[in-house]
Write a protein that holds these residues in place. Structure first.
Motif, PDB file in Angstrom:
ATOM      1  N   ALA A 240       0.824  -1.209   0.000  1.00  0.00           N
ATOM      2  CA  ALA A 240       0.000   0.000   0.000  1.00  0.00           C
ATOM      3  C   ALA A 240       0.857   1.257   0.000  1.00  0.00           C
ATOM      4  O   ALA A 240       0.493   2.268   0.602  1.00  0.00           O
ATOM      5  CB  ALA A 240      -0.937  -0.006   1.208  1.00  0.00           C
ATOM      6  N   HIS A 241       1.977   1.204  -0.690  1.00  0.00           N
ATOM      7  CA  HIS A 241       2.832   2.392  -0.813  1.00  0.00           C
ATOM      8  C   HIS A 241       2.013   3.528  -1.437  1.00  0.00           C
ATOM      9  O   HIS A 241       1.166   3.292  -2.314  1.00  0.00           O
ATOM     10  CB  HIS A 241       4.031   2.058  -1.699  1.00  0.00           C
ATOM     11  CG  HIS A 241       5.077   3.117  -1.721  1.00  0.00           C
ATOM     12  ND1 HIS A 241       4.997   4.232  -2.530  1.00  0.00           N
ATOM     13  CD2 HIS A 241       6.249   3.249  -1.040  1.00  0.00           C
ATOM     14  CE1 HIS A 241       6.047   4.989  -2.346  1.00  0.00           C
ATOM     15  NE2 HIS A 241       6.828   4.414  -1.446  1.00  0.00           N
ATOM     16  N   PRO A 242       2.230   4.768  -1.002  1.00  0.00           N
ATOM     17  CA  PRO A 242       1.461   5.882  -1.569  1.00  0.00           C
ATOM     18  C   PRO A 242       1.507   5.972  -3.089  1.00  0.00           C
ATOM     19  O   PRO A 242       0.522   6.369  -3.723  1.00  0.00           O
ATOM     20  CB  PRO A 242       2.094   7.112  -0.916  1.00  0.00           C
ATOM     21  CG  PRO A 242       2.630   6.602   0.383  1.00  0.00           C
ATOM     22  CD  PRO A 242       3.096   5.207   0.107  1.00  0.00           C
ATOM     23  N   ALA A 243       2.638   5.613  -3.694  1.00  0.00           N
ATOM     24  CA  ALA A 243       2.729   5.660  -5.155  1.00  0.00           C
ATOM     25  C   ALA A 243       1.787   4.653  -5.802  1.00  0.00           C
ATOM     26  O   ALA A 243       1.311   4.876  -6.923  1.00  0.00           O
ATOM     27  CB  ALA A 243       4.167   5.398  -5.607  1.00  0.00           C
ATOM     28  N   MET A 244       1.492   3.557  -5.112  1.00  0.00           N
ATOM     29  CA  MET A 244       0.545   2.579  -5.664  1.00  0.00           C
ATOM     30  C   MET A 244      -0.863   3.158  -5.714  1.00  0.00           C
ATOM     31  O   MET A 244      -1.599   2.951  -6.679  1.00  0.00           O
ATOM     32  CB  MET A 244       0.571   1.304  -4.823  1.00  0.00           C
ATOM     33  CG  MET A 244       1.881   0.550  -4.889  1.00  0.00           C
ATOM     34  SD  MET A 244       2.166  -0.188  -6.522  1.00  0.00           S
ATOM     35  CE  MET A 244       0.962  -1.521  -6.491  1.00  0.00           C
ATOM     36  N   ALA A 245      -1.245   3.889  -4.677  1.00  0.00           N
ATOM     37  CA  ALA A 245      -2.566   4.523  -4.674  1.00  0.00           C
ATOM     38  C   ALA A 245      -2.670   5.549  -5.797  1.00  0.00           C
ATOM     39  O   ALA A 245      -3.699   5.633  -6.486  1.00  0.00           O
ATOM     40  CB  ALA A 245      -2.824   5.174  -3.319  1.00  0.00           C
ATOM     41  N   ARG A 246      -1.604   6.316  -6.012  1.00  0.00           N
ATOM     42  CA  ARG A 246      -1.612   7.296  -7.097  1.00  0.00           C
ATOM     43  C   ARG A 246      -1.699   6.608  -8.452  1.00  0.00           C
ATOM     44  O   ARG A 246      -2.372   7.098  -9.370  1.00  0.00           O
ATOM     45  CB  ARG A 246      -0.355   8.178  -7.039  1.00  0.00           C
ATOM     46  CG  ARG A 246      -0.225   8.976  -5.759  1.00  0.00           C
ATOM     47  CD  ARG A 246       0.682  10.184  -5.918  1.00  0.00           C
ATOM     48  NE  ARG A 246       1.986   9.871  -6.477  1.00  0.00           N
ATOM     49  CZ  ARG A 246       3.047   9.499  -5.750  1.00  0.00           C
ATOM     50  NH1 ARG A 246       2.937   9.374  -4.441  1.00  0.00           N
ATOM     51  NH2 ARG A 246       4.199   9.250  -6.336  1.00  0.00           N
ATOM     52  N   LEU A 247      -1.041   5.471  -8.589  1.00  0.00           N
ATOM     53  CA  LEU A 247      -1.056   4.752  -9.858  1.00  0.00           C
ATOM     54  C   LEU A 247      -2.437   4.180 -10.153  1.00  0.00           C
ATOM     55  O   LEU A 247      -2.910   4.217 -11.297  1.00  0.00           O
ATOM     56  CB  LEU A 247      -0.006   3.640  -9.839  1.00  0.00           C
ATOM     57  CG  LEU A 247       0.095   2.761 -11.089  1.00  0.00           C
ATOM     58  CD1 LEU A 247       0.260   3.599 -12.347  1.00  0.00           C
ATOM     59  CD2 LEU A 247       1.247   1.765 -10.944  1.00  0.00           C
ATOM     60  N   VAL A 248      -3.108   3.654  -9.145  1.00  0.00           N
ATOM     61  CA  VAL A 248      -4.467   3.143  -9.347  1.00  0.00           C
ATOM     62  C   VAL A 248      -5.373   4.260  -9.854  1.00  0.00           C
ATOM     63  O   VAL A 248      -6.149   4.076 -10.812  1.00  0.00           O
ATOM     64  CB  VAL A 248      -5.014   2.546  -8.039  1.00  0.00           C
ATOM     65  CG1 VAL A 248      -6.516   2.261  -8.161  1.00  0.00           C
ATOM     66  CG2 VAL A 248      -4.275   1.262  -7.687  1.00  0.00           C
ATOM     67  N   LEU A 249      -5.279   5.437  -9.252  1.00  0.00           N
ATOM     68  CA  LEU A 249      -6.103   6.564  -9.689  1.00  0.00           C
ATOM     69  C   LEU A 249      -5.711   7.036 -11.086  1.00  0.00           C
ATOM     70  O   LEU A 249      -6.572   7.459 -11.868  1.00  0.00           O
ATOM     71  CB  LEU A 249      -5.996   7.708  -8.683  1.00  0.00           C
ATOM     72  CG  LEU A 249      -6.738   7.465  -7.360  1.00  0.00           C
ATOM     73  CD1 LEU A 249      -6.365   8.520  -6.336  1.00  0.00           C
ATOM     74  CD2 LEU A 249      -8.239   7.432  -7.582  1.00  0.00           C
ATOM     75  N   HIS A 250      -4.432   6.947 -11.407  1.00  0.00           N
ATOM     76  CA  HIS A 250      -4.001   7.302 -12.763  1.00  0.00           C
ATOM     77  C   HIS A 250      -4.630   6.372 -13.784  1.00  0.00           C
ATOM     78  O   HIS A 250      -5.124   6.826 -14.833  1.00  0.00           O
ATOM     79  CB  HIS A 250      -2.476   7.237 -12.847  1.00  0.00           C
ATOM     80  CG  HIS A 250      -1.945   7.318 -14.245  1.00  0.00           C
ATOM     81  ND1 HIS A 250      -1.988   8.478 -14.995  1.00  0.00           N
ATOM     82  CD2 HIS A 250      -1.377   6.380 -15.047  1.00  0.00           C
ATOM     83  CE1 HIS A 250      -1.465   8.256 -16.193  1.00  0.00           C
ATOM     84  NE2 HIS A 250      -1.096   6.986 -16.247  1.00  0.00           N
ATOM     85  N   ARG A 251      -4.633   5.077 -13.519  1.00  0.00           N
ATOM     86  CA  ARG A 251      -5.243   4.131 -14.456  1.00  0.00           C
ATOM     87  C   ARG A 251      -6.755   4.367 -14.558  1.00  0.00           C
ATOM     88  O   ARG A 251      -7.334   4.241 -15.643  1.00  0.00           O
ATOM     89  CB  ARG A 251      -4.950   2.697 -14.020  1.00  0.00           C
ATOM     90  CG  ARG A 251      -3.491   2.262 -14.177  1.00  0.00           C
ATOM     91  CD  ARG A 251      -2.999   2.421 -15.579  1.00  0.00           C
ATOM     92  NE  ARG A 251      -1.725   1.729 -15.807  1.00  0.00           N
ATOM     93  CZ  ARG A 251      -0.868   2.049 -16.757  1.00  0.00           C
ATOM     94  NH1 ARG A 251      -1.136   3.074 -17.581  1.00  0.00           N
ATOM     95  NH2 ARG A 251       0.255   1.377 -16.921  1.00  0.00           N
TER      96      ARG A 251
END
Length: 270
Positions: A240-251
């Motif tokens: 659940a790294h913050p960059a993973m959350a940003r990537l999900v929203l990007h997709r």
């Protein structure tokens, strides 16, 4: 205070300039694979909470392909009429992305769906992989001698789909550029080389100080087995790294921005 400010801003974003309320955006359905390891479910749930914190006005639901509840068909059935974007919590193209998820979407007639691209390859994944390696003990500054003797094995689940291999190799290339050392992809199943073979290949090139980067979204059997083969350090899964959350929203955003006939449930372009 930051959360209150974010929530207030989110609520205001749903109000147009003339004071009328805008339609709510399509729901985001995060599609995880599922695992018998209880740490996987808790990790995915934490990632869902981080996504919600970044975008409080967005409805975020969780569905699994197998092994954990709620299963994706149940998530879609409980959503009721509306629109949803299914974001695979998967790192490359493969059978689940090309077949299982679109088929589940097509079987939910009450929900207008579109399927986002898998998470990888993408620089935000490399950011997360780098952070996990540093957490495990990778030095951000190395002497030239240390760099010449170091390498990384990128341990992934593996797939028989050749596109999955292409995607994983691209991530390995991006990580190698970030680290300045060779990065060799390896697989827990369905593809070669495995992690021990990749480590031997690095050793044959004079690289004897090698780390294992965990290219898994959450803890599980494959991630544990790959980490156990590490001769030096093994990084934690992406989690659940913050960059993973940003990537999900990007997709999610990328899928919404991709022109698509309403009757067609196709992958958004990567």
């Amino acid at each position: 205070m930051n959360r209150i400010t974010s929530q207030l801003g989110s609520q205001l974003s749903l109000v147009s300039l003339n004071g009328t309320r805008r339609a709510a955006p399509p729901a985001l359905v995060l599609v995880a694979h599922g695992s018998r390891d209880p740490r996987a479910l808790s990790t995915v749930r934490l990632l869902v909470e981080r996504i919600r914190e970044l975008r409080p006005h967005l409805t975020v639901r969780l569905g699994h392909i197998e092994l954990n509840e709620p299963l994706l068909p149940d998530t879609l059935a409980s959503a009721g009429p509306g629109e949803a974007v299914l974001v695979p919590l998967l790192l490359s193209r493969g059978h689940h992305v090309k077949h299982d998820i679109p088929e589940a979407a097509a079987a939910a007639p009450d929900v207008r769906t579109r399927v986002a691209a898998p998470l990888g390859p993408h620089p935000l994944l490399v950011e997360t992989l780098y952070a996990r390696l540093v957490e495990a003990g990778w030095r951000t500054r190395m002497s030239d001698a240390a760099r010449r003797s170091s390498g990384v094995v990128l341990a992934a689940a593996g797939s028989r789909d050749p596109d999955a291999g292409v995607d994983t190799r691209r991530t390995a290339q991006l990580l190698a550029e970030r680290l300045g050392v060779p990065v060799v992809p390896a697989y827990a199943s369905a593809a070669t080389p495995n992690v021990p073979a990749a480590l031997r290949a690095l050793a044959a090139r004079g690289r004897h100080r090698n780390a294992v980067a965990s290219y898994f979204t959450a803890p599980g059997r494959f991630a544990t087995e790959c980490a156990a083969a590490a001769p030096w350090i093994a990084a934690a899964p992406l989690g659940a790294h913050p960059a993973m959350a940003r990537l999900v929203l990007h997709r999610y955003d990328q899928a919404l921005a991709t022109p698509e006939p309403a009757s067609e449930r196709a992958l958004a372009s990567a």
